[in-house]
Design a protein around this motif. Structure first.
Motif, PDB file in Angstrom:
ATOM      1  N   GLY A 123       0.800  -1.219   0.000  1.00 58.67           N
ATOM      2  CA  GLY A 123       0.000   0.000   0.000  1.00 58.67           C
ATOM      3  C   GLY A 123       0.831   1.266   0.000  1.00 58.67           C
ATOM      4  O   GLY A 123       0.292   2.376  -0.075  1.00 58.67           O
ATOM      5  N   GLY A 124       2.152   1.122   0.105  1.00 58.81           N
ATOM      6  CA  GLY A 124       3.040   2.278   0.028  1.00 58.81           C
ATOM      7  C   GLY A 124       3.515   2.833   1.360  1.00 58.81           C
ATOM      8  O   GLY A 124       4.206   3.860   1.389  1.00 58.81           O
ATOM      9  N   SER A 125       3.193   2.184   2.458  1.00 62.47           N
ATOM     10  CA  SER A 125       3.668   2.656   3.756  1.00 62.47           C
ATOM     11  C   SER A 125       5.115   2.213   3.955  1.00 62.47           C
ATOM     12  O   SER A 125       5.430   1.038   3.793  1.00 62.47           O
ATOM     13  N   ALA A 126       5.965   3.173   4.332  1.00 62.36           N
ATOM     14  CA  ALA A 126       7.399   2.905   4.430  1.00 62.36           C
ATOM     15  C   ALA A 126       7.887   3.024   5.865  1.00 62.36           C
ATOM     16  O   ALA A 126       7.376   3.826   6.651  1.00 62.36           O
ATOM     17  N   VAL A 127       8.900   2.222   6.166  1.00 67.08           N
ATOM     18  CA  VAL A 127       9.593   2.271   7.454  1.00 67.08           C
ATOM     19  C   VAL A 127      11.080   2.343   7.170  1.00 67.08           C
ATOM     20  O   VAL A 127      11.582   1.614   6.301  1.00 67.08           O
ATOM     21  N   TYR A 128      11.781   3.202   7.899  1.00 67.06           N
ATOM     22  CA  TYR A 128      13.211   3.394   7.684  1.00 67.06           C
ATOM     23  C   TYR A 128      13.996   3.146   8.966  1.00 67.06           C
ATOM     24  O   TYR A 128      13.521   3.418  10.069  1.00 67.06           O
ATOM     25  N   ALA A 129      15.236   2.683   8.803  1.00 63.10           N
ATOM     26  CA  ALA A 129      16.164   2.671   9.919  1.00 63.10           C
ATOM     27  C   ALA A 129      16.440   4.118  10.310  1.00 63.10           C
ATOM     28  O   ALA A 129      16.502   5.003   9.454  1.00 63.10           O
ATOM     29  N   ASP A 130      16.631   4.350  11.588  1.00 61.45           N
ATOM     30  CA  ASP A 130      16.875   5.718  12.058  1.00 61.45           C
ATOM     31  C   ASP A 130      18.086   6.345  11.365  1.00 61.45           C
ATOM     32  O   ASP A 130      18.097   7.549  11.090  1.00 61.45           O
ATOM     33  N   SER A 131      19.076   5.536  11.070  1.00 65.28           N
ATOM     34  CA  SER A 131      20.323   6.051  10.509  1.00 65.28           C
ATOM     35  C   SER A 131      20.169   6.591   9.092  1.00 65.28           C
ATOM     36  O   SER A 131      21.028   7.338   8.623  1.00 65.28           O
ATOM     37  N   VAL A 132      19.089   6.228   8.403  1.00 64.89           N
ATOM     38  CA  VAL A 132      18.930   6.663   7.011  1.00 64.89           C
ATOM     39  C   VAL A 132      17.763   7.623   6.815  1.00 64.89           C
ATOM     40  O   VAL A 132      17.567   8.135   5.701  1.00 64.89           O
ATOM     41  N   LYS A 133      16.997   7.867   7.856  1.00 63.70           N
ATOM     42  CA  LYS A 133      15.836   8.752   7.731  1.00 63.70           C
ATOM     43  C   LYS A 133      16.260  10.134   7.225  1.00 63.70           C
ATOM     44  O   LYS A 133      17.240  10.703   7.696  1.00 63.70           O
ATOM     45  N   GLY A 134      15.519  10.641   6.263  1.00 66.83           N
ATOM     46  CA  GLY A 134      15.822  11.948   5.704  1.00 66.83           C
ATOM     47  C   GLY A 134      16.824  11.920   4.568  1.00 66.83           C
ATOM     48  O   GLY A 134      17.001  12.926   3.871  1.00 66.83           O
ATOM     49  N   ARG A 135      17.494  10.792   4.367  1.00 64.64           N
ATOM     50  CA  ARG A 135      18.489  10.696   3.287  1.00 64.64           C
ATOM     51  C   ARG A 135      18.117   9.637   2.251  1.00 64.64           C
ATOM     52  O   ARG A 135      18.427   9.784   1.071  1.00 64.64           O
ATOM     53  N   PHE A 136      17.479   8.569   2.693  1.00 73.27           N
ATOM     54  CA  PHE A 136      17.094   7.482   1.789  1.00 73.27           C
ATOM     55  C   PHE A 136      15.588   7.508   1.574  1.00 73.27           C
ATOM     56  O   PHE A 136      14.823   7.859   2.480  1.00 73.27           O
ATOM     57  N   THR A 137      15.177   7.116   0.382  1.00 75.63           N
ATOM     58  CA  THR A 137      13.758   7.010   0.064  1.00 75.63           C
ATOM     59  C   THR A 137      13.490   5.687  -0.630  1.00 75.63           C
ATOM     60  O   THR A 137      14.125   5.380  -1.649  1.00 75.63           O
ATOM     61  N   ILE A 138      12.562   4.924  -0.077  1.00 75.79           N
ATOM     62  CA  ILE A 138      12.156   3.668  -0.700  1.00 75.79           C
ATOM     63  C   ILE A 138      10.844   3.905  -1.438  1.00 75.79           C
ATOM     64  O   ILE A 138       9.974   4.656  -0.964  1.00 75.79           O
ATOM     65  N   SER A 139      10.716   3.286  -2.596  1.00 74.71           N
ATOM     66  CA  SER A 139       9.489   3.398  -3.377  1.00 74.71           C
ATOM     67  C   SER A 139       9.296   2.104  -4.161  1.00 74.71           C
ATOM     68  O   SER A 139      10.217   1.289  -4.255  1.00 74.71           O
ATOM     69  N   VAL A 182      11.050  -2.543  -6.681  1.00 71.03           N
ATOM     70  CA  VAL A 182      11.251  -1.652  -5.544  1.00 71.03           C
ATOM     71  C   VAL A 182      12.552  -0.891  -5.772  1.00 71.03           C
ATOM     72  O   VAL A 182      13.508  -1.436  -6.351  1.00 71.03           O
ATOM     73  N   TYR A 183      12.565   0.356  -5.332  1.00 72.00           N
ATOM     74  CA  TYR A 183      13.723   1.224  -5.515  1.00 72.00           C
ATOM     75  C   TYR A 183      14.201   1.743  -4.165  1.00 72.00           C
ATOM     76  O   TYR A 183      13.431   1.848  -3.219  1.00 72.00           O
TER      77      TYR A 183
END
Length: 120
Positions: A54-70, A78-79
């Motif tokens: 459905g497009g809901s994403a979860v990130y490791a704290d270390s990559v938040k704001g720098r990495f984007t999953i889609s 997946v990218y």
């Protein structure tokens, strides 16, 4: 047979960007969550980011704001867009997906991995 094939790894300078792709193929009925993990030498594999169908994403704290999953559900792909890369993020990056095949068998699959090296 179901397969995951990654692409897009390589050498990049600190602060640079890379975009990883992972395409699923084979006897797929549906794909649930897809994600990226990484493993540096001598360290355990760790979660980078995941995304639901459905497009809901979860990130490791270390990559938040720098990495984007889609993901592109029409292409079963997946990218991972990685910006402001750091040398300590040098690792083999693995694609992961939970998929249901044509026989209704639900399993977790891994790609073969793609090397990302962040170095000047």
């Amino acid at each position: 047979q179901v397969h995951l094939v990654e692409s897009g790894g390589g050498l990049v300078q600190p602060g640079g960007s890379l975009r990883l792709s992972c395409a699923a193929s084979g006897s797929i009925r549906s794909i649930n969550a897809m994600g990226w993990f990484r493993q540096a030498p001598g360290k355990p594999r760790e979660l980078v980011a995941t995304i639901t169908d459905g497009g809901s994403a979860v990130y490791a704290d270390s990559v938040k704001g720098r990495f984007t999953i889609s993901r592109d559900n029409a292409k079963n792909t997946v990218y991972l867009q990685m910006n402001s890369l750091k040398p300590e993020e040098t690792a083999v990056y693995y694609c992961n997906a939970v998929m249901v095949d044509l026989y209704y068998d639900r399993r977790q699959y891994w790609g073969q991995g793609t090397q990302v090296t962040v170095s000047s």
